[in-house]
Design an enzyme around this catalytic site. Sequence first.
Site, PDB file in Angstrom:
ATOM      1  N   HIS A  57      28.425  51.687  30.848  1.00  0.00           N
ATOM      2  CA  HIS A  57      28.529  51.742  32.224  1.00  0.00           C
ATOM      3  C   HIS A  57      27.441  52.543  32.907  1.00  0.00           C
ATOM      4  CE1 HIS A  57      32.183  53.083  35.231  1.00  0.00           C
ATOM      5  NE2 HIS A  57      31.010  53.089  35.784  1.00  0.00           N
ATOM      6  N   ASN A  91      28.892  46.197  41.525  1.00  0.00           N
ATOM      7  CA  ASN A  91      28.946  46.817  42.754  1.00  0.00           C
ATOM      8  C   ASN A  91      27.647  46.928  43.356  1.00  0.00           C
ATOM      9  OD1 ASN A  91      28.204  49.226  41.445  1.00  0.00           O
ATOM     10  ND2 ASN A  91      29.413  50.676  42.554  1.00  0.00           N
ATOM     11  N   ASP A 151      34.272  47.849  38.941  1.00  0.00           N
ATOM     12  CA  ASP A 151      34.083  49.284  39.051  1.00  0.00           C
ATOM     13  C   ASP A 151      33.806  49.903  40.501  1.00  0.00           C
ATOM     14  OD1 ASP A 151      33.762  51.990  37.899  1.00  0.00           O
ATOM     15  OD2 ASP A 151      32.152  51.916  38.333  1.00  0.00           O
ATOM     16  N   HIS A 178      38.389  50.399  36.490  1.00  0.00           N
ATOM     17  CA  HIS A 178      38.508  51.664  37.130  1.00  0.00           C
ATOM     18  C   HIS A 178      39.728  51.779  37.609  1.00  0.00           C
ATOM     19  CE1 HIS A 178      36.481  54.334  40.319  1.00  0.00           C
ATOM     20  NE2 HIS A 178      37.605  54.167  40.584  1.00  0.00           N
ATOM     21  N   HIS A 231      35.635  55.569  32.393  1.00  0.00           N
ATOM     22  CA  HIS A 231      35.881  56.931  32.708  1.00  0.00           C
ATOM     23  C   HIS A 231      37.127  57.534  32.717  1.00  0.00           C
ATOM     24  CE1 HIS A 231      36.288  54.985  36.489  1.00  0.00           C
ATOM     25  NE2 HIS A 231      35.060  54.845  36.789  1.00  0.00           N
ATOM     26  N   ASP A 304      28.464  56.543  33.372  1.00  0.00           N
ATOM     27  CA  ASP A 304      28.460  56.277  34.654  1.00  0.00           C
ATOM     28  C   ASP A 304      27.544  56.862  35.482  1.00  0.00           C
ATOM     29  OD1 ASP A 304      29.682  55.470  36.986  1.00  0.00           O
ATOM     30  OD2 ASP A 304      31.426  56.691  36.844  1.00  0.00           O
ATOM     31  N   HIS A 308      22.222  57.924  43.723  1.00  0.00           N
ATOM     32  CA  HIS A 308      22.120  57.866  44.859  1.00  0.00           C
ATOM     33  C   HIS A 308      21.162  58.748  45.659  1.00  0.00           C
ATOM     34  CE1 HIS A 308      26.219  56.282  45.405  1.00  0.00           C
ATOM     35  NE2 HIS A 308      26.769  56.913  44.347  1.00  0.00           N
ATOM     36  N   GLY A 323      29.249  60.252  42.596  1.00  0.00           N
ATOM     37  CA  GLY A 323      28.575  59.787  41.349  1.00  0.00           C
ATOM     38  C   GLY A 323      27.380  60.638  41.324  1.00  0.00           C
TER      39      GLY A 323
END
EC number: 3.5.2.3
Length: 430
Positions: A57, A91, A151, A178, A231, A304, A308, A323
Amino acid sequence: MTDLLIKNARPYGEDPTDVLVVDGVVDRIGPGLEAPEDADVLDADGAVLLPGFVDLHVHLREPGGEESETIETGSHAAALGGFTAVFAMPNTDPVADSDVVVEHVHRRGAEIGLVDVHPVGAVTVGLGGERLAEMGTMAGSRAQVRLFSDDGRCVNDPLIMRRALEYARALDAVIAQHAEDHRLTGGAQAHEGAAAARLGLTGWPAAAEETVVARDCALARDAGAALHVCHVSSARTIDVLRTAKAAGVRVTAEVTPHHLLLTDGRLASYDPVHKVNPPLRGADDTRAMREALAEGVIDVVATDHAPHASQYKDTEWEVAKPGMLGLQTALSVLVETMVEPGLLDWRGVARVLSERPAEIGGLPDQGRPVAEGEPATFALVDPDAVWTVRGAALASRASNTPYEGMRLPGAVVATVLRGRVTARDGKVQA
Ligand code: DOR
Ligand code: ZN
């Protein structure tokens, strides 16, 4: 390909030995091996030798989110973190819901060549939750997609989820969910508890995860399909997983490093670096995550990794994106939360970071034992190292780490992918 001799390595933390690699495969293991002419020699100096880590992930943001990460910068972070394979979530922009996009991601990963990049295909078109994506086309593409997920969003519609599981069964694939009932969370991004109440933040109730996992276990049972729960964050979900596993449902689960270590106490700073979905929860939850991972009810650690760029994080809590970075700190957080407290030994670390994720992701040449005749795909770990995390010094394009300034134990000193050293002493070997 040049031969490689690794000196003084401790497989799974056992006695020091040497490992001779020829053509990317372990040729011999034993003390006092001689380096063939022209071989590269890597003195491990007593480091623990494990199979390379596999992350089910990660978010690499390419295509479309290159201001936060690229497949190249993410591959650097992965190699430095001890990873030899990663699964990149769909995504992106455009969404990885077609053979064109998954093949692009797969090809870029192979060109860079530091880590095997396996694209995860979207379950629904554009992650819209309404129409199934062309799962069969993605599975049959050159990227050979075996993991499908929306996700970032939950596949909320039970009928869509049921169909997706049926296709997954036919394709020998896995649906990674998710688990978040969006009707219950309403987009909230703090754990429903005292910390959120104090700050006036709307709560994300744990039941929004637990109920989706219970529903999906029933659907996976009926479809005879493999379900993977992304997660896991709530202690309640563990009970659902334990019951489903005992009943023979094909369900596996992951926990992130941050849900093993951090709690919603972090919210007091109001710093969006701690905003993540699912949210950081209470100390009872982190304790339950650790116990479930030790017991095997939670199968794997997955990061995960969610880079960003600063414009999305250095802003107000409400609008900041959820995130946090994870690839370069995962091993250390695992040492801190599981190894040092005695909940996992090095064989256990290999199980949750390498073997089980490779099995779930369907990778026959990853997560293999450290043994003669096996691929030379390794992470070398110095268990006694202690280092201070600095986001700006991490290889990711973004620097949103929740561990800024923390001193963490254990460091990856080298990573080897099929006999090629991809990272050594904190530097990528391009
Ligand atoms: O915190 C998160 N960030 N959770 C998700 O589900 C998506 C991810 C992202 O893409 O940034
Ligand atoms: Zn997610």
